[in-house]
Design an enzyme around this catalytic site. Sequence first.
Site: not given
Length: 393
Positions: A97, A100, A102, A104, A140, A281, A284
């Site tokens: 992505d 963003s 991070n 996880w 998000y 992005d 998206t």
Amino acid sequence: MYPLVQTSESTMKCLVIVLVCAVFAEGIRIPLVKHKSIRQKMLENGVHLPYHDPALKYFPKKHAGSTNIHINNYADNIYYGPITIGTPPQSLQVVFDTGSANLWVYSIYCNTQACKTHKKFNPQKSSTYRANGQTFEVSYGSGIIDGIFAYDKVHVGSIVINNQEIGLSTNDSGNLFVVAQFDGILGLSYPTISAGGQTPVMDNMISKKLLQANIFAFYLTRGEKQGSELSFGEVDKTKYKHPIHWTPVTDETYWQIGIQGFQVNGHKRNWCSQGCQAIVDTGTSYLTAPQSVMRSLIQSIGASQNQYGQFEVDCSQVKKLPTLTFTISGVKFPLPPSAYIEKIQGVCLVAISQTYLLSQNGQPLWILGDVFLKEYYSVYDRTKNRVGFATAA
Ligand SMILES: *[C@@H]1O[C@H](CO)[C@@H](O)[C@H](O)[C@H]1NC(C)=O
């Protein structure tokens, strides 16, 4: 697959216990002296080969500095692919992505509906796992992920990142990704927007000099075809048509760029005459238009709103719809109707949604999601802080 760690551990033990050391050394040497080596034979014939460390075969990727990862295309809307975490490696599917920062994944510490339906990382089964204790929350649009940070070894294609900070989910809200195919998210934007100050994967690749060039690039397939690809360290020349057009990053948070003009079927519209911003992005699905232009845009397309609030067009008219063109750093990037119309169960919907947010500098904000990125191969350059687009192959 992990000779680097095993070798250094062996060497450590060797330094302490001489006897074991001999055993280790013997174990390694035996297969090498069994037969005369090519080097030895050639030496006997008077040919000196340059010295080649036999251990190099254990590190075939060490100097490659680049990797191509096959990513899955789910309904032209979500693109995700495999990474592994831990030792031995646990394979998980993540969305790569650019919107963003991070990393996880779902973990055995969570117990929500979303967790139950996904593969979960189990730290207890990883010898390279190190706890951290810090908690985080990533938000998000549609929900929140809560978790704890930890460190472990991460494989992204052939690139190995030791001690990557990873987020392990402990809770989530909004049934965010219950039906999604992926088990986590790997953010690729700038560290400035990383929740909890987590060092992003790309930043570790850069600081540990794991890439031959500090870039990554996406090829997103159309028509639900497989074959999408994410490259780290280099572009894949087979996936786009030359040349790549570059534009500077305007705000090092997201992969944000400027848009200087907009046309509908070749006719200039003043929507971006004062300048627009756009976030590039991969996470998206749609193209997202500023709220201020949405109504005119939908009118230009001639779509009407259906009972579910979606913008719909007559499928037999799709070919006659206008081409939407962005001007970015002097180059025109057309989006034909085939790019921004998606057919779902016989209904043709406009794959454009609106956003109410303005950019930091007050200009209207677009999001160039997968609708745009399927048409244009995209390259993200952290050394020169620029984004490149080229017509996708
Ligand atoms: C998990 O999140 C939900 C929704 O925000 C919240 O109601 C719940 O109390 C949380 N559970 C735990 C164990 O924190």
